[in-house]
Design an enzyme around this catalytic site. Structure first.
Site, PDB file in Angstrom:
ATOM      1  N   ARG A 136      48.083  38.157  32.867  1.00 35.12           N
ATOM      2  CA  ARG A 136      47.514  39.139  33.783  1.00 35.12           C
ATOM      3  C   ARG A 136      48.406  40.378  33.776  1.00 35.12           C
ATOM      4  O   ARG A 136      49.611  40.280  33.539  1.00 35.12           O
ATOM      5  CB  ARG A 136      47.419  38.568  35.194  1.00 35.12           C
ATOM      6  CG  ARG A 136      46.551  37.326  35.325  1.00 35.12           C
ATOM      7  CD  ARG A 136      46.566  36.810  36.760  1.00 35.12           C
ATOM      8  NE  ARG A 136      45.718  35.641  36.945  1.00 35.12           N
ATOM      9  CZ  ARG A 136      46.120  34.383  36.869  1.00 35.12           C
ATOM     10  NH1 ARG A 136      47.411  34.115  36.611  1.00 35.12           N
ATOM     11  NH2 ARG A 136      45.288  33.370  37.049  1.00 35.12           N
TER      12      ARG A 136
ATOM     13  N   LYS B  12      49.807  33.756  40.214  1.00 30.06           N
ATOM     14  CA  LYS B  12      49.251  33.811  41.563  1.00 30.06           C
ATOM     15  C   LYS B  12      49.927  32.778  42.459  1.00 30.06           C
ATOM     16  O   LYS B  12      50.278  31.685  42.021  1.00 30.06           O
ATOM     17  CB  LYS B  12      47.740  33.568  41.523  1.00 30.06           C
ATOM     18  CG  LYS B  12      46.949  34.690  40.872  1.00 30.06           C
ATOM     19  CD  LYS B  12      45.463  34.437  40.969  1.00 30.06           C
ATOM     20  CE  LYS B  12      44.666  35.605  40.409  1.00 30.06           C
ATOM     21  NZ  LYS B  12      43.205  35.373  40.499  1.00 30.06           N
TER      22      LYS B  12
ATOM     23  N   HIS C 210      42.688  44.843  31.959  1.00 24.18           N
ATOM     24  CA  HIS C 210      42.607  43.413  32.254  1.00 24.18           C
ATOM     25  C   HIS C 210      41.708  42.693  31.253  1.00 24.18           C
ATOM     26  O   HIS C 210      41.852  41.478  31.037  1.00 24.18           O
ATOM     27  CB  HIS C 210      42.095  43.196  33.676  1.00 24.18           C
ATOM     28  CG  HIS C 210      42.040  41.747  34.081  1.00 24.18           C
ATOM     29  ND1 HIS C 210      43.172  41.010  34.342  1.00 24.18           N
ATOM     30  CD2 HIS C 210      40.992  40.890  34.226  1.00 24.18           C
ATOM     31  CE1 HIS C 210      42.833  39.770  34.662  1.00 24.18           C
ATOM     32  NE2 HIS C 210      41.516  39.665  34.592  1.00 24.18           N
TER      33      HIS C 210
ATOM     34  N   ARG D 219      43.081  40.334  28.585  1.00 25.08           N
ATOM     35  CA  ARG D 219      43.264  38.915  28.906  1.00 25.08           C
ATOM     36  C   ARG D 219      42.013  38.132  28.535  1.00 25.08           C
ATOM     37  O   ARG D 219      42.090  37.055  27.938  1.00 25.08           O
ATOM     38  CB  ARG D 219      43.585  38.772  30.397  1.00 25.08           C
ATOM     39  CG  ARG D 219      43.617  37.335  30.931  1.00 25.08           C
ATOM     40  CD  ARG D 219      44.030  37.375  32.400  1.00 25.08           C
ATOM     41  NE  ARG D 219      43.791  36.122  33.103  1.00 25.08           N
ATOM     42  CZ  ARG D 219      44.636  35.098  33.121  1.00 25.08           C
ATOM     43  NH1 ARG D 219      45.756  35.151  32.447  1.00 25.08           N
ATOM     44  NH2 ARG D 219      44.363  34.010  33.825  1.00 25.08           N
TER      45      ARG D 219
ATOM     46  N   HIS E 158      45.378  29.262  35.105  1.00 27.90           N
ATOM     47  CA  HIS E 158      44.245  28.880  35.943  1.00 27.90           C
ATOM     48  C   HIS E 158      44.543  27.565  36.657  1.00 27.90           C
ATOM     49  O   HIS E 158      45.223  26.688  36.103  1.00 27.90           O
ATOM     50  CB  HIS E 158      42.980  28.717  35.103  1.00 27.90           C
ATOM     51  CG  HIS E 158      42.411  30.011  34.626  1.00 27.90           C
ATOM     52  ND1 HIS E 158      41.589  30.119  33.527  1.00 27.90           N
ATOM     53  CD2 HIS E 158      42.539  31.274  35.098  1.00 27.90           C
ATOM     54  CE1 HIS E 158      41.238  31.377  33.342  1.00 27.90           C
ATOM     55  NE2 HIS E 158      41.806  32.096  34.287  1.00 27.90           N
TER      56      HIS E 158
ATOM     57  N   TYR F 178      34.664  32.008  30.747  1.00 27.56           N
ATOM     58  CA  TYR F 178      34.741  32.785  29.513  1.00 27.56           C
ATOM     59  C   TYR F 178      33.617  32.405  28.549  1.00 27.56           C
ATOM     60  O   TYR F 178      33.152  33.223  27.758  1.00 27.56           O
ATOM     61  CB  TYR F 178      36.098  32.587  28.839  1.00 27.56           C
ATOM     62  CG  TYR F 178      37.244  33.165  29.626  1.00 27.56           C
ATOM     63  CD1 TYR F 178      37.309  34.527  29.866  1.00 27.56           C
ATOM     64  CD2 TYR F 178      38.244  32.361  30.140  1.00 27.56           C
ATOM     65  CE1 TYR F 178      38.357  35.072  30.592  1.00 27.56           C
ATOM     66  CE2 TYR F 178      39.293  32.894  30.863  1.00 27.56           C
ATOM     67  CZ  TYR F 178      39.345  34.251  31.089  1.00 27.56           C
ATOM     68  OH  TYR F 178      40.375  34.784  31.816  1.00 27.56           O
TER      69      TYR F 178
END
Length: 312
Positions: free
Chosen positions: A141, A165, A240, A243, A274, A283
């Site tokens: 990211r 995150k 972004h 990614r 993730h 995706y």
């Protein structure tokens, strides 16, 4: 106690649990200040919906996001204030829609890196070249890359320690060429900025850590310089999307090689940071080429059973 004070307590509690809540926190405090300023003693559904829908030109998805921020706080506040109203889910109409991301070709990534090298100031030029190259080669990211410190990159192990995150860390392996590229940038950076004021890996000319806003502004200009345009009916390509491009290319390579994608998907999920493979499955849905490859794989797997049915 004011609503803002309650909101600050709530944010402190959530952050202690590991949530960063940067943008969400600013939005919640903005809502709390509105209630205090207008003399409203607690959260009401009407006030929450009015605030969530207020900005001009706001999308339905953003309205739901803003209302969700209030909903989380209201659930917390209701434990202390029986008059607090919690906005129910599904209150605002419309379905959540994730815009189709842009898929960069290898030639377009190279054009972006070349365009970054034409930036007049030498350190921003080197920084953007290295940042774009790292994102394209690793799938990080943007925020994860900008948060890297010098000691997060281990050139001997060809890996980088990434804080994702909710402050979750993971070790991301790097290709030797990527490691070599980052080492070259570090030498150039230290020559151009010998006395930095930040431990950040990517630096500005003032020796400070590169920030999101500046990166996005520069990237918009690089898109034009690289002759990359917005496809009709789609949103403008973003940094972004590098990614997304990385993840899609990995999946395409796996499908093309005939490997068991379902078995390997958890590996890609962990690589991307993730929480579960479900996030990575998106995706597949977002890229026609991947859908075609998945459908082809499914059709091939179903052929033996079809022959069994049709054999007399």
């Amino acid at each position: 106690m004011s609503i803002r004070a309650r909101a600050e307590q709530y944010l402190t509690m959530r952050r202690a649990l590991g949530f960063t809540l940067r943008g969400e926190g600013r939005s919640l405090l903005e809502f709390a200040d509105r209630l205090d300023r207008t003399g409203q003693p607690t959260v009401t559904i009407a006030a929450a919906v009015a605030w969530a829908s207020e900005p001009d030109g706001i999308t339905a998805a953003r309205k739901r996001q803003r209302l969700a921020i209030v909903r989380g706080f209201a659930r917390h506040l209701a434990a202390f204030d029986p008059d607090c109203q919690v906005p129910p889910p599904g209150l605002l109409p419309g379905r959540a829609h994730r815009p189709t991301p842009y898929h960069y070709s290898a030639e377009e990534v190279a054009a972006l890196v070349h365009a970054a090298g034409t930036i007049a100031a030498p350190l921003p030029a080197a920084t953007m070249q290295a940042l774009i190259s790292l994102l394209a080669a690793s799938g990080l990211r943007v925020g994860e890359a900008l948060a890297l410190n010098r000691d997060d990159i281990d050139p001997h192990a060809a890996a980088v320690t990434v804080t994702g995150k909710n402050d979750q860390t993971r070790l991301v392996p790097l290709h030797p060429t990527t490691t070599q590229m980052l080492a070259g940038y570090a030498v150039r950076r230290d020559q151009l900025c010998p006395t930095p004021v930040s431990p950040g890996f990517f630096l500005t000319t003032t020796g400070r850590r590169v920030q999101h806003r500046g990166v996005h502004q520069i990237f918009t200009r690089l898109l034009a310089a690289a002759d990359i345009h917005t496809p009709p009916g789609h949103r403008r390509p973003r940094i972004h999307d590098l990614r997304h491009t990385f993840a899609v290319n990995v999946l395409i390579d796996w499908y093309s090689a005939g490997v068991d994608v379902s078995a390997r998907l958890p590996v890609l999920s962990a690589f991307l940071g993730h929480n579960s493979p479900e996030s990575t499955y998106w995706y597949l849905q977002a890229t026609p080429q991947l859908l075609a490859l998945a459908a082809q794989r499914l059709d091939t797997a179903a052929q033996p059973s079809r022959r069994e049915v049709t054999t007399p």
